[in-house]
Scaffold this motif. Structure first.
Motif, PDB file in Angstrom:
ATOM      1  N   THR A  93     -15.628   0.779 -12.343  1.00  0.00           N
ATOM      2  CA  THR A  93     -15.485   0.971 -10.895  1.00  0.00           C
ATOM      3  C   THR A  93     -14.498   0.014 -10.253  1.00  0.00           C
ATOM      4  O   THR A  93     -14.129   0.211  -9.095  1.00  0.00           O
ATOM      5  CB  THR A  93     -16.851   0.779 -10.201  1.00  0.00           C
ATOM      6  N   ASP A  94     -14.094  -1.046 -10.947  1.00  0.00           N
ATOM      7  CA  ASP A  94     -13.250  -2.078 -10.342  1.00  0.00           C
ATOM      8  C   ASP A  94     -11.779  -1.810 -10.603  1.00  0.00           C
ATOM      9  O   ASP A  94     -11.411  -1.120 -11.556  1.00  0.00           O
ATOM     10  CB  ASP A  94     -13.637  -3.461 -10.856  1.00  0.00           C
ATOM     11  N   SER A  95     -10.937  -2.372  -9.735  1.00  0.00           N
ATOM     12  CA  SER A  95      -9.488  -2.274  -9.852  1.00  0.00           C
ATOM     13  C   SER A  95      -8.871  -3.629  -9.512  1.00  0.00           C
ATOM     14  O   SER A  95      -9.442  -4.388  -8.719  1.00  0.00           O
ATOM     15  CB  SER A  95      -8.933  -1.214  -8.891  1.00  0.00           C
ATOM     16  N   PRO A  96      -7.716  -3.944 -10.077  1.00  0.00           N
ATOM     17  CA  PRO A  96      -7.050  -5.210  -9.724  1.00  0.00           C
ATOM     18  C   PRO A  96      -6.726  -5.254  -8.234  1.00  0.00           C
ATOM     19  O   PRO A  96      -6.261  -4.268  -7.660  1.00  0.00           O
ATOM     20  CB  PRO A  96      -5.773  -5.181 -10.566  1.00  0.00           C
ATOM     21  N   ASN A  97      -6.960  -6.412  -7.620  1.00  0.00           N
ATOM     22  CA  ASN A  97      -6.689  -6.535  -6.179  1.00  0.00           C
ATOM     23  C   ASN A  97      -6.702  -8.005  -5.772  1.00  0.00           C
ATOM     24  O   ASN A  97      -6.658  -8.909  -6.617  1.00  0.00           O
ATOM     25  CB  ASN A  97      -7.679  -5.701  -5.360  1.00  0.00           C
ATOM     26  N   LEU A  98      -6.789  -8.248  -4.479  1.00  0.00           N
ATOM     27  CA  LEU A  98      -6.883  -9.591  -3.915  1.00  0.00           C
ATOM     28  C   LEU A  98      -8.276  -9.741  -3.321  1.00  0.00           C
ATOM     29  O   LEU A  98      -8.711  -8.898  -2.538  1.00  0.00           O
ATOM     30  CB  LEU A  98      -5.825  -9.801  -2.823  1.00  0.00           C
ATOM     31  N   ARG A  99      -8.980 -10.819  -3.679  1.00  0.00           N
ATOM     32  CA  ARG A  99     -10.368 -10.992  -3.253  1.00  0.00           C
ATOM     33  C   ARG A  99     -10.529 -12.271  -2.437  1.00  0.00           C
ATOM     34  O   ARG A  99      -9.916 -13.300  -2.726  1.00  0.00           O
ATOM     35  CB  ARG A  99     -11.304 -10.987  -4.451  1.00  0.00           C
ATOM     36  N   VAL A 100     -11.358 -12.201  -1.433  1.00  0.00           N
ATOM     37  CA  VAL A 100     -11.520 -13.284  -0.464  1.00  0.00           C
ATOM     38  C   VAL A 100     -12.245 -14.471  -1.094  1.00  0.00           C
ATOM     39  O   VAL A 100     -13.264 -14.320  -1.770  1.00  0.00           O
ATOM     40  CB  VAL A 100     -12.292 -12.773   0.766  1.00  0.00           C
ATOM     41  N   LYS A 101     -11.706 -15.661  -0.848  1.00  0.00           N
ATOM     42  CA  LYS A 101     -12.288 -16.891  -1.381  1.00  0.00           C
ATOM     43  C   LYS A 101     -13.499 -17.349  -0.564  1.00  0.00           C
ATOM     44  O   LYS A 101     -13.730 -16.872   0.552  1.00  0.00           O
ATOM     45  CB  LYS A 101     -11.222 -17.990  -1.396  1.00  0.00           C
ATOM     46  N   PRO A 102     -14.294 -18.286  -1.114  1.00  0.00           N
ATOM     47  CA  PRO A 102     -15.500 -18.754  -0.410  1.00  0.00           C
ATOM     48  C   PRO A 102     -15.218 -19.398   0.949  1.00  0.00           C
ATOM     49  O   PRO A 102     -16.047 -19.311   1.856  1.00  0.00           O
ATOM     50  CB  PRO A 102     -16.096 -19.779  -1.380  1.00  0.00           C
ATOM     51  N   MET A 215     -12.814  -7.762  -0.574  1.00  0.00           N
ATOM     52  CA  MET A 215     -11.525  -7.559  -1.234  1.00  0.00           C
ATOM     53  C   MET A 215     -10.597  -6.753  -0.349  1.00  0.00           C
ATOM     54  O   MET A 215     -11.026  -6.016   0.544  1.00  0.00           O
ATOM     55  CB  MET A 215     -11.729  -6.869  -2.579  1.00  0.00           C
ATOM     56  N   VAL A 216      -9.317  -6.909  -0.623  1.00  0.00           N
ATOM     57  CA  VAL A 216      -8.257  -6.268   0.150  1.00  0.00           C
ATOM     58  C   VAL A 216      -7.954  -4.896  -0.447  1.00  0.00           C
ATOM     59  O   VAL A 216      -8.021  -4.706  -1.662  1.00  0.00           O
ATOM     60  CB  VAL A 216      -7.009  -7.167   0.146  1.00  0.00           C
ATOM     61  N   HIS A 217      -7.620  -3.926   0.399  1.00  0.00           N
ATOM     62  CA  HIS A 217      -7.183  -2.617  -0.089  1.00  0.00           C
ATOM     63  C   HIS A 217      -6.083  -2.070   0.807  1.00  0.00           C
ATOM     64  O   HIS A 217      -6.036  -2.358   2.002  1.00  0.00           O
ATOM     65  CB  HIS A 217      -8.350  -1.626  -0.157  1.00  0.00           C
ATOM     66  N   ALA A 218      -5.200  -1.273   0.216  1.00  0.00           N
ATOM     67  CA  ALA A 218      -4.156  -0.593   0.985  1.00  0.00           C
ATOM     68  C   ALA A 218      -4.778   0.557   1.762  1.00  0.00           C
ATOM     69  O   ALA A 218      -5.592   1.309   1.219  1.00  0.00           O
ATOM     70  CB  ALA A 218      -3.071  -0.070   0.055  1.00  0.00           C
ATOM     71  N   VAL A 219      -4.427   0.694   3.024  1.00  0.00           N
ATOM     72  CA  VAL A 219      -5.085   1.691   3.877  1.00  0.00           C
ATOM     73  C   VAL A 219      -4.369   3.042   3.868  1.00  0.00           C
ATOM     74  O   VAL A 219      -4.876   4.015   4.431  1.00  0.00           O
ATOM     75  CB  VAL A 219      -5.216   1.190   5.326  1.00  0.00           C
ATOM     76  N   GLU A 220      -3.214   3.144   3.232  1.00  0.00           N
ATOM     77  CA  GLU A 220      -2.514   4.420   3.147  1.00  0.00           C
ATOM     78  C   GLU A 220      -3.353   5.417   2.361  1.00  0.00           C
ATOM     79  O   GLU A 220      -3.845   5.123   1.267  1.00  0.00           O
ATOM     80  CB  GLU A 220      -1.159   4.224   2.468  1.00  0.00           C
ATOM     81  N   ALA A 221      -3.523   6.609   2.904  1.00  0.00           N
ATOM     82  CA  ALA A 221      -4.403   7.605   2.304  1.00  0.00           C
ATOM     83  C   ALA A 221      -3.780   8.206   1.049  1.00  0.00           C
ATOM     84  O   ALA A 221      -2.550   8.279   0.924  1.00  0.00           O
ATOM     85  CB  ALA A 221      -4.693   8.711   3.312  1.00  0.00           C
ATOM     86  N   PRO A 222      -4.606   8.669   0.092  1.00  0.00           N
ATOM     87  CA  PRO A 222      -4.071   9.424  -1.044  1.00  0.00           C
ATOM     88  C   PRO A 222      -3.321  10.656  -0.556  1.00  0.00           C
ATOM     89  O   PRO A 222      -3.643  11.220   0.491  1.00  0.00           O
ATOM     90  CB  PRO A 222      -5.322   9.823  -1.834  1.00  0.00           C
ATOM     91  N   ALA A 223      -2.336  11.092  -1.333  1.00  0.00           N
ATOM     92  CA  ALA A 223      -1.522  12.226  -0.890  1.00  0.00           C
ATOM     93  C   ALA A 223      -0.909  12.944  -2.076  1.00  0.00           C
ATOM     94  O   ALA A 223      -0.573  12.319  -3.094  1.00  0.00           O
ATOM     95  CB  ALA A 223      -0.404  11.745   0.045  1.00  0.00           C
ATOM     96  N   TYR A 224      -0.792  14.266  -1.939  1.00  0.00           N
ATOM     97  CA  TYR A 224      -0.006  15.019  -2.911  1.00  0.00           C
ATOM     98  C   TYR A 224       1.467  14.680  -2.711  1.00  0.00           C
ATOM     99  O   TYR A 224       1.917  14.429  -1.593  1.00  0.00           O
ATOM    100  CB  TYR A 224      -0.225  16.522  -2.738  1.00  0.00           C
ATOM    101  N   LEU A 225       2.215  14.692  -3.807  1.00  0.00           N
ATOM    102  CA  LEU A 225       3.606  14.242  -3.789  1.00  0.00           C
ATOM    103  C   LEU A 225       4.451  15.213  -4.603  1.00  0.00           C
ATOM    104  O   LEU A 225       3.978  15.826  -5.561  1.00  0.00           O
ATOM    105  CB  LEU A 225       3.679  12.826  -4.367  1.00  0.00           C
ATOM    106  N   GLY A 226       5.709  15.352  -4.207  1.00  0.00           N
ATOM    107  CA  GLY A 226       6.642  16.184  -4.942  1.00  0.00           C
ATOM    108  C   GLY A 226       6.965  17.483  -4.228  1.00  0.00           C
ATOM    109  O   GLY A 226       6.243  17.899  -3.317  1.00  0.00           O
ATOM    110  N   ARG A 227       8.026  18.131  -4.668  1.00  0.00           N
ATOM    111  CA  ARG A 227       8.439  19.383  -4.037  1.00  0.00           C
ATOM    112  C   ARG A 227       7.325  20.417  -4.068  1.00  0.00           C
ATOM    113  O   ARG A 227       7.065  21.113  -3.082  1.00  0.00           O
ATOM    114  CB  ARG A 227       9.671  19.941  -4.756  1.00  0.00           C
ATOM    115  N   ASP A 228       6.645  20.512  -5.217  1.00  0.00           N
ATOM    116  CA  ASP A 228       5.588  21.496  -5.382  1.00  0.00           C
ATOM    117  C   ASP A 228       4.197  20.868  -5.339  1.00  0.00           C
ATOM    118  O   ASP A 228       3.225  21.494  -5.754  1.00  0.00           O
ATOM    119  CB  ASP A 228       5.776  22.237  -6.704  1.00  0.00           C
ATOM    120  N   GLN A 229       4.122  19.630  -4.862  1.00  0.00           N
ATOM    121  CA  GLN A 229       2.856  18.898  -4.760  1.00  0.00           C
ATOM    122  C   GLN A 229       2.122  18.864  -6.100  1.00  0.00           C
ATOM    123  O   GLN A 229       0.897  18.980  -6.162  1.00  0.00           O
ATOM    124  CB  GLN A 229       1.972  19.496  -3.667  1.00  0.00           C
TER     125      GLN A 229
END
Length: 435
Positions: A93-102, A215-229
């Motif tokens: 369930t985990d992914s590399p990221n930046l995590r808040v210190k104590p 922990m920090v996360h990018a807020v940009e939503a997932p999206a289909y990409l490409g000419r034909d998605q």
């Protein structure tokens, strides 16, 4: 690669699965949120939560256990014998990221900043100049937890302008301590500001907060990409693509009392830093759950041994698709492609647990589901990553096969896969769990 068609000829999932994956990624900015999202889907399929501290009964049906950022779920068919083997889908369930210190509140030169620690093998430059949110859990004085998700632009790790670093395009060098602390405002730094803010976001009193895992996360939503998605861009695909597919596959089998195996999903935390945690694959959680299920159905140690001996685990984690700009970094005869179906991951030095017998099990599942599949092996001159697969095999004596979805930009704040591959994986997992 198999000769199957590019779309499954059987199985419950289609492109709608990928749409649902996008919602799952958005709702799961931390391992704790991923577990909550998985539990919600399992509950809708009729699974019920059982507590580790309670006595378990031998009733049939779907059950799950949550410990922190890990979840184990399983379905016991009606009349399953105590020695019935398991079919396990393993993930993390985990992914590399930046995590808040104590002590998170810091600043310099009139900027207010948040002190973070680097978690896992993240691509540091991908966190620069992004709008970042903050998520995780708060621990209250009574020992309870409260999830929190600030899913809007709150933080930013600003990059140095090229005018002040004229050689930056010749090789970016980031100091993990000095250059990765995000800003979140200006003015004087006050101790306790961040937790006071986060507590208010969670609807609790800051004085009641005694601990946090943020922990920090990018807020940009997932999206289909490409000419034909035909591509999908999003965060935390490593490895929520597998968690989501495992939940969907297991949920689809609820009510199936004709299964020859007990299907299981094991989604662990802390894979990205070695799995050495009570919620990691190195810990006792999976073994405890499987053993307690055997004993709850009236089984003996002999039944436990028989069940484990017949068990197979698919360790599902993302792998590397061939990169168009760096093809020389890949083995010349193994070039997994996006939308080519799940990959079978092989390493003879046991960085992956796959052997010939495991290959046969996986190939049979893909053939049954009508799903194409590919093989992945690292180039001999490149170090090979690893997964929960070898850990699971060694710790529990369980036959284990390493598979996954091929992606680009692994460990980036935003990764890329084929839009068809998530549902191809899910269909293959259904066929595997069915036996």
């Amino acid at each position: 690669m198999s000769s199957a068609a590019s779309r499954p000829t059987a199985g419950p999932f289609d492109r709608g699965h990928t749409d649902d994956l996008m919602a799952f990624l958005t709702a799961s900015p931390s391992p704790y949120h991923a577990v909550a999202s998985a539990a919600e889907r399992l509950e809708k399929a009729g699974f019920r939560r059982v507590e580790e501290t309670a006595a378990w009964d031998g009733t049939s049906g779907g059950k799950y256990v949550i410990r922190g950022g890990a979840i184990i779920a399983w379905y016991v068919p009606e009349g399953a014998a105590a020695h019935t083997p398991y079919r396990i889908v393993g993930a993390h369930t985990d992914s590399p990221n930046l995590r808040v210190k104590p002590q998170p509140d810091m600043g310099a030169q009139g900027w207010r900043q948040i002190a973070v620690e680097i978690y896992g093998g993240t691509l540091l430059n991908t966190w620069l100049d992004r709008d970042l949110g903050l998520a995780g859990r708060l621990t209250l004085r009574d020992g309870s937890h409260r999830l929190v998700n600030v899913d809007r632009p709150l933080l930013r790790v600003p990059q140095l302008a090229i005018h002040l670093d004229r050689q930056v395009n010749d090789g970016l060098k980031l100091d993990r301590q000095r250059h990765m602390q995000p800003v979140w405002g200006i003015g004087q730094v006050h101790e306790g500001d961040l937790i006071e803010f986060v507590a208010a976001e969670a609807g609790v009193d800051a004085e009641d907060v005694s601990g946090w895992d943020l922990m920090v996360h990018a807020v940009e939503a997932p999206a289909y990409l490409g000419r034909d998605q035909e591509l999908l861009a999003g965060p935390r695909m490593d490895n929520l693509v597998s968690v989501h597919a495992g939940v969907a596959a297991l949920s689809s089998l609820a009510g199936r009392d004709d299964l020859p195996y007990i299907p299981v999903l094991a989604a662990f935390d802390h894979e990205e830093n070695g799995s050495e945690a009570d919620t990691g694959a190195q810990g006792p959680l999976l073994g405890n759950v499987l053993e307690r299920s055997v004993y709850a159905r009236g089984g003996s140690y002999e039944d436990r041994a028989r069940a484990f001996a017949g068990t197979v685990c698919l360790s599902s984690d993302t792998g590397h698709a061939v990169h168009p700009n760096y093809a020389e970094r890949h083995d010349p005869t193994h070039h997994p492609r996006v939308n080519g179906g799940p990959i079978l991951k092989v390493n003879v030095n046991q960085r992956y647990a796959t052997d010939g017998s495991g290959r046969a099990v996986f190939a049979a599942a893909c053939e049954k589901a009508g799903v194409p599949w590919q093989s992945f092996v690292s180039s001999n001159d490149m170090p090979c990553g690893t997964t929960i697969g070898p850990i699971t095999a060694a710790r529990h004596g369980i036959s284990t096969v390493d598979i996954g979805v091929a992606i680009l930009s692994m460990h980036s704040a935003r990764e890329l896969c084929g839009a068809d591959d998530p549902y191809l994986l899910a269909n293959a997992l259904v066929a595997f769990l069915e036996g």
